[in-house]
Design an enzyme around this catalytic site. Structure first.
Site, PDB file in Angstrom:
ATOM      1  N   SER A  29       0.823  -1.211   0.000  1.00  0.00           N
ATOM      2  CA  SER A  29       0.000   0.000   0.000  1.00  0.00           C
ATOM      3  C   SER A  29       0.853   1.256   0.000  1.00  0.00           C
ATOM      4  CB  SER A  29      -0.920   0.002   1.222  1.00  0.00           C
ATOM      5  OG  SER A  29      -1.772  -1.122   1.220  1.00  0.00           O
ATOM      6  N   HIS A  66      -2.590   2.652   7.147  1.00  0.00           N
ATOM      7  CA  HIS A  66      -1.767   1.447   7.061  1.00  0.00           C
ATOM      8  C   HIS A  66      -0.555   1.669   6.157  1.00  0.00           C
ATOM      9  CE1 HIS A  66      -4.860   1.300   3.939  1.00  0.00           C
ATOM     10  NE2 HIS A  66      -4.034   0.585   3.201  1.00  0.00           N
ATOM     11  N   GLY A 112      -6.218   5.018  10.902  1.00  0.00           N
ATOM     12  CA  GLY A 112      -6.081   3.564  10.927  1.00  0.00           C
ATOM     13  C   GLY A 112      -7.431   2.918  10.712  1.00  0.00           C
ATOM     14  N   ASP A 144      -8.471   3.793  -2.196  1.00  0.00           N
ATOM     15  CA  ASP A 144      -9.722   3.592  -2.919  1.00  0.00           C
ATOM     16  C   ASP A 144     -10.675   2.664  -2.162  1.00  0.00           C
ATOM     17  OD1 ASP A 144      -7.902   1.541  -3.392  1.00  0.00           O
ATOM     18  OD2 ASP A 144      -8.427   1.263  -5.494  1.00  0.00           O
ATOM     19  N   SER A 332     -33.032  21.426  19.915  1.00  0.00           N
ATOM     20  CA  SER A 332     -33.358  20.459  20.972  1.00  0.00           C
ATOM     21  C   SER A 332     -32.253  20.352  22.018  1.00  0.00           C
ATOM     22  CB  SER A 332     -33.622  19.083  20.360  1.00  0.00           C
ATOM     23  OG  SER A 332     -34.816  19.098  19.608  1.00  0.00           O
ATOM     24  N   GLU A 353     -23.558  12.979  11.824  1.00  0.00           N
ATOM     25  CA  GLU A 353     -22.852  12.922  13.106  1.00  0.00           C
ATOM     26  C   GLU A 353     -21.396  12.518  12.941  1.00  0.00           C
ATOM     27  OE1 GLU A 353     -27.209  12.303  13.951  1.00  0.00           O
ATOM     28  OE2 GLU A 353     -25.775  11.338  12.587  1.00  0.00           O
ATOM     29  N   HIS A 402     -31.429  14.276  25.628  1.00  0.00           N
ATOM     30  CA  HIS A 402     -32.532  13.335  25.452  1.00  0.00           C
ATOM     31  C   HIS A 402     -32.127  11.927  25.880  1.00  0.00           C
ATOM     32  CE1 HIS A 402     -33.868  16.775  23.231  1.00  0.00           C
ATOM     33  NE2 HIS A 402     -35.046  16.226  22.992  1.00  0.00           N
TER      34      HIS A 402
END
Length: 614
Positions: A29, A66, A112, A144, A332, A353, A402
């Protein structure tokens, strides 16, 4: 270009060498991206390796963490580390870990877990544009394979929306993943179509053609949009034994000596990375002043989420380095109060999130103090990012509103019932659950200087204020709200269950039974001294929590006795059955954590103890 070709070959050799010495790693890689990074370091990166804290430095993230052998080979070429250190790769005590972390001063964020580097890069690019207001660039090397991760597409969408023209994703399209070909293999045109749809400029190149790489890096950002460079490369390129071959991922090259000879042998080429030319200090939003929290009178009915919003807005005036992040629920969570008063330091991520949390990591890497808030239940969507934030020694302040069945009619999909367990499990985390408005306001400020991952749990419904506005609350503390020398049991709660425990204690006292009531607002670290004293003096601890029984307040109390201290009688009241929709009072009653259930548990315990004694 011959000098760049030689540098790329050196990077490949060093990636093979350090993986061979370690007996593990991902050289294939690294081999595929060597040309890309050689050109970046030699011609386009602006970074002062002697001063990694220089505000004008470009930021570089290896999302494909990696490929750390390549990153460390680059550091060696830049003179940041020695060859002796390079060959300590993956050894006990070495800074050169299997995946990069900020143990190295030139690494901003830990990577990672794939799919996180680009959204964290979005956070750094937002910081440069909106907070630091400096022209540094953020370069992210992506694989990719990781483009299958949804977090990356949240990043593509948000970066395009914000027109982050200083953000460049260099995508190493080497066709092969861990177990075989990737979904699109070398079809860079399909990647370009998808990424371009989010408002990015896309450039398709041969990732081993130095001239094409140079031209693409030079053009990046020229159209006023983020840029994705889609580079077709060969995994394991340069070494015939592993080039474009399946089954070679995550393993050292089988014959490292032959591979090094094939790559032209070891070299000792240095690369002079250009320093940033723009050295102005980062923007600052005024000066720090004393914190003046909102003040609430005893007996007032206030939701802790309301107190959080007001306190954060006040903290924003006291601390110009505080920023607020929202995922489209600011009305909220009450983060909107901060947004109204500090719009230049408020960031809206819509219902994304993962991107919100990753951006917070990027922002704190530049010294800002991010508070990110959403429903407690929805923070689980980004738990991997929180876990990686802890690995990267990031400082985050997270707020989950909540929480628990007490939210009422919305039902279990909106109820945070595992959040305390999740955050207690995070390395070096802090977990807080205030029960009233003044306590909340104090703890919001305490989180500001807290290192690591801090989590504040707030409630939707109102509860009476029981503490005065001038009382102090420290992390790791608790409060004894009822006590006597004749206490038969200790009731330990946090948040809404503190108020239920107080009502139960009042009911029991009318029957002649005295119960100690402890507000254990700090669930990690926990006030072990007070818990042990209660155990010693009353003989029975009853914990009450609006949370599943696993990993929450009860377990935090039980853990106090894990080191050999003789435990007392321990009774855990928690939410054990899956709730449906009902009014808050009905929810607490059905779950068996309201005042009536608490008082009934005490009576049963005392009756059983009396029978045992007889």
């Amino acid at each position: 270009m011959s000098d760049l070709a030689e540098l790329a070959q050196q990077l490949r050799v060093d990636a093979v060498r350090c993986s061979e010495v370690a007996g593990s790693g991902h050289p294939t890689s690294s081999l595929s991206a060597a040309h890309l990074m050689a050109v970046l370091f030699a011609r386009h990166l602006r970074y002062d390796f002697d001063h990694p804290g220089e505000p004008g430095n470009d930021r570089l993230i290896f999302s494909k963490g990696h490929a750390s052998p390549l990153l460390y080979a680059l550091y060696k070429a830049a003179g940041a580390i020695s060859d002796d250190e390079l060959v300590t790769y993956r050894a006990l005590g070495s800074r050169l870990e299997g995946h990069p972390t900020p143990r190295l001063p030139w690494v901003d964020v830990a990577t990672g877990a794939l799919g996180l580097g680009l959204p964290m890069g979005v956070g750094l690019a937002l910081t440069g544009k909106m907070l630091d207001r400096l022209p540094y660039r953020t370069w992210v090397l992506c694989g990719d394979s990781e483009l299958a991760e949804g977090s990356n597409w949240e990043a593509f969408e948000h970066a395009g929306h914000e027109r982050l023209d200083k953000l460049v994703a260099i995508i190493d399209v080497n066709r092969l993943g861990q177990r075989g070909p990737t979904r699109l293999e070398w079809r860079t045109d399909e990647y370009a179509a998808r990424i371009g749809a989010f408002g990015w400029d896309t450039i398709e190149i041969d990732g081993h053609d130095l001239s094409q790489i140079d031209e693409a890096l030079r053009a990046a950002g020229s159209k006023g949009r983020p840029t994705a460079i889609l580079a077709r490369t060969i995994k394991g390129g340069g070494v015939e034994a592993v080039a474009d071959k399946e089954g070679k991922h995550g393993k050292p090259v089988s014959d490292a000596r032959a591979a090094i000879v094939e790559l032209g042998g070891a070299r000792n080429i240095g690369v002079r990375v250009a320093k940033p030319t723009y050295t102005a200090p980062p923007h600052r939003f005024g000066h720090a002043v004393p914190y003046e929290p909102p003040r609430y009178e005893k007996g007032d009915d206030v939701a802790t989420r309301d107190a959080f919003g007001a306190a954060l807005a006040a903290l924003g005036h006291a601390r110009p380095d505080v920023v607020g992040l929202d995922a489209e629920v600011a009305d909220s969570t009450r983060m909107q109060l901060f947004a109204d008063e500090h719009p230049d330091r408020f960031f809206q991520f819509y219902i994304a999130e993962q991107q919100m949390l990753a951006a917070a990591i990027g922002m704190q890497a530049r010294g800002w103090i991010p508070y990110a808030a959403t429903f407690a239940a929805f923070l689980t969507r980004g738990y991997d990012i929180i876990r990686m934030a802890a690995i990267g020694r990031a400082d985050l302040r997270l707020v989950g509103s909540h929480a628990g069945v007490a939210i009422g009619e919305d039902g279990p999909s909106q109820m945070g019932l595992e959040d305390i367990a999740a955050f207690r499990a995070v390395h070096s985390s802090t977990v807080l659950h205030p029960c009233d408005a003044n306590q909340t306001a104090a703890l919001v400020a305490e989180m500001g200087d807290r290192s690591g991952i801090s989590y504040l749990r707030t409630c939707r419904g109102v509860n009476p204020v029981i503490y005065g506005p001038d009382e102090e609350f420290v992390i790791g503390g608790s409060r004894i709200l009822r006590s006597s020398s004749n206490d038969a049991v200790s009731l330990i709660g946090a948040g809404v269950t503190v108020h239920e425990a107080l009502r139960a204690a009042d009911d029991l006292e009318r029957e002649g039974v005295r119960a100690r009531v402890i507000d254990l607002y700090s669930l990690k670290p926990v006030d072990a001294f007070t818990v042990r004293a209660a155990a010693r003096e009353t003989g029975c601890l009853i914990t009450i929590e609006d949370h599943w029984p696993e990993g929450g307040l009860g377990d935090a109390v039980f853990d106090v006795f894990a080191g050999g201290t003789p435990p007392p009688a321990l009774i855990k009241l928690a939410v054990r059955d899956l709730p449906g929709s009902a009014e808050p009072e009905e929810q607490l009653s059905t779950a068996g954590i309201d005042s009536a259930a608490i008082a009934g548990t005490v009576r049963s315990y005392l009756a059983e103890r009396a029978v045992t004694r007889d």
